[in-house]
Design a protein around this motif. Structure first.
Motif, short mmCIF file in Angstrom:
data_model
loop_
_atom_site.label_atom_id
_atom_site.label_comp_id
_atom_site.label_asym_id
_atom_site.label_seq_id
_atom_site.Cartn_x
_atom_site.Cartn_y
_atom_site.Cartn_z
N VAL A 162 1.03 -1.21 -0.10
CA VAL A 162 0.21 0.12 0.28
C VAL A 162 0.94 0.93 0.04
O VAL A 162 2.15 0.97 0.20
CB VAL A 162 -1.02 -0.16 1.10
CG1 VAL A 162 -1.91 -1.20 1.17
CG2 VAL A 162 -0.23 0.06 2.34
N PRO A 163 0.27 2.43 -0.35
CA PRO A 163 1.03 3.70 -0.28
C PRO A 163 1.62 3.77 1.06
O PRO A 163 1.15 3.80 2.24
CB PRO A 163 0.08 4.78 -0.67
CG PRO A 163 -0.94 4.17 -1.57
CD PRO A 163 -1.17 2.70 -0.70
N SER A 164 2.94 4.20 0.98
CA SER A 164 3.76 4.51 2.33
C SER A 164 3.05 5.95 2.99
O SER A 164 2.67 6.74 2.27
CB SER A 164 4.98 4.99 2.36
OG SER A 164 5.99 3.85 1.86
N GLY A 165 2.82 5.71 4.32
CA GLY A 165 2.31 6.85 5.00
C GLY A 165 0.67 6.68 5.05
O GLY A 165 0.14 7.76 5.71
N SER A 166 0.20 5.75 4.57
CA SER A 166 -1.20 5.90 4.67
C SER A 166 -1.75 5.18 5.72
O SER A 166 -3.16 5.09 5.81
CB SER A 166 -1.70 4.99 3.34
OG SER A 166 -1.44 3.60 3.14
N GLY A 167 -1.01 4.49 6.51
CA GLY A 167 -1.51 4.28 7.93
C GLY A 167 -1.78 2.87 7.64
O GLY A 167 -1.64 2.06 6.69
N PRO A 168 -2.32 2.18 8.66
CA PRO A 168 -2.49 0.52 8.80
C PRO A 168 -4.06 0.38 8.09
O PRO A 168 -4.11 -0.85 7.94
CB PRO A 168 -2.45 0.22 10.19
CG PRO A 168 -2.68 1.25 10.81
CD PRO A 168 -2.25 2.65 10.21
N ARG A 169 -4.73 1.18 8.15
CA ARG A 169 -6.24 0.89 7.49
C ARG A 169 -6.29 0.09 6.28
O ARG A 169 -6.88 -0.86 6.21
CB ARG A 169 -7.13 1.98 7.69
CG ARG A 169 -8.43 1.70 7.43
CD ARG A 169 -9.40 1.00 8.39
NE ARG A 169 -9.20 1.20 9.84
CZ ARG A 169 -10.00 2.18 10.32
NH1 ARG A 169 -10.99 2.39 10.12
NH2 ARG A 169 -9.66 2.12 11.81
N GLU A 170 -5.84 0.55 5.34
CA GLU A 170 -5.61 -0.32 4.10
C GLU A 170 -5.33 -1.57 3.89
O GLU A 170 -5.81 -2.34 3.42
CB GLU A 170 -4.87 0.62 2.91
CG GLU A 170 -5.80 1.53 2.26
CD GLU A 170 -4.64 2.30 1.18
OE1 GLU A 170 -4.92 1.90 -0.10
OE2 GLU A 170 -3.99 3.18 1.37
N THR A 171 -4.27 -1.75 4.71
CA THR A 171 -3.63 -3.04 4.91
C THR A 171 -4.53 -3.84 5.55
O THR A 171 -4.80 -5.00 5.33
CB THR A 171 -2.21 -3.03 5.55
OG1 THR A 171 -1.41 -2.16 4.93
CG2 THR A 171 -1.44 -4.23 5.83
N SER A 172 -5.17 -3.47 6.71
CA SER A 172 -5.92 -4.20 7.70
C SER A 172 -7.26 -4.74 6.65
O SER A 172 -7.63 -5.88 6.72
CB SER A 172 -6.26 -3.52 8.79
OG SER A 172 -5.18 -3.37 9.58
N THR A 173 -7.77 -3.69 5.95
CA THR A 173 -8.95 -3.86 5.18
C THR A 173 -8.62 -4.95 4.05
O THR A 173 -9.71 -5.73 3.91
CB THR A 173 -9.32 -2.69 4.38
OG1 THR A 173 -9.68 -1.71 5.28
CG2 THR A 173 -10.60 -2.87 3.38
N LEU A 174 -7.54 -4.84 3.35
CA LEU A 174 -7.29 -6.14 2.41
C LEU A 174 -7.02 -7.41 3.16
O LEU A 174 -7.45 -8.28 2.60
CB LEU A 174 -5.85 -5.45 1.66
CG LEU A 174 -6.20 -4.38 0.81
CD1 LEU A 174 -4.75 -3.74 0.21
CD2 LEU A 174 -6.94 -4.54 -0.41
N ALA A 175 -6.40 -7.42 4.39
CA ALA A 175 -6.38 -8.52 4.98
C ALA A 175 -7.37 -9.37 5.45
O ALA A 175 -7.69 -10.29 5.43
CB ALA A 175 -5.08 -8.33 6.08
N ASP A 176 -8.39 -8.31 5.91
CA ASP A 176 -9.76 -8.71 6.20
C ASP A 176 -10.44 -9.45 5.07
O ASP A 176 -11.15 -10.44 4.98
CB ASP A 176 -10.56 -7.38 6.99
CG ASP A 176 -10.10 -7.23 8.07
OD1 ASP A 176 -9.39 -8.25 9.01
OD2 ASP A 176 -10.54 -6.18 8.63
#
Length: 134
Positions: free
Chosen positions: A68-82
């Motif tokens: 995910v884009p650097s600096g975007s925080g953990p939400r995008e990664t968590s959403t994709l993992a979910d």
């Protein structure tokens, strides 16, 4: 088709078919390098590491590096993992070659800014599987 080729073909087919519920993501195999990477993408490694129930079966682990884009925080990664979890964890899915793939429970670990492209941040999603060939 051999068990390793069948395993690779089937797992990629399962991921690509089920990612429509997560969003429009590019999914790449582990040794593929895209010269113009997307804003976010997943790089998948399939590691067969154990014996299965018969000669055409194998157990192992699926590793999905989520970018995910650097600096975007953990939400995008968590959403994709979910999203991956909702399609894989605890599921037994029919494969394109007539067998089944059974997935266990997943883990998600932050890795950090990508060394090759500092505009991307990488996290690693892992999930064990059992592939039952026919």
């Amino acid at each position: 088709m051999g068990k390793y080729t069948s395993l690779e073909k089937d797992i990629f087919a399962l991921i690509e078919a089920n990612l429509t519920n997560i969003g429009t993501l590019k999914v790449y195999p582990t040794n593929f390098v895209d010269v113009t990477p997307e804003r976010q993408f997943i790089r998948v490694s399939i590691i067969p590491s154990g014996n299965g129930l018969n000669l055409k079966s194998v157990s192992g682990i699926l590793i999905a590096d989520i970018y995910v884009p650097s600096g975007s925080g953990p939400r995008e990664t968590s959403t994709l993992a979910d999203g991956l979890d909702s399609q894989l964890v605890g599921k037994t899915l029919k494969t394109t070659t007539g067998g089944t793939t059974q997935f266990g429970n997943s883990t998600l670990a932050p890795v950090g800014v990508d060394k090759d492209n500092p505009s991307l941040y990488r996290s690693t999603y892992t999930i064990p599987f059992n592939f039952f060939g026919v």
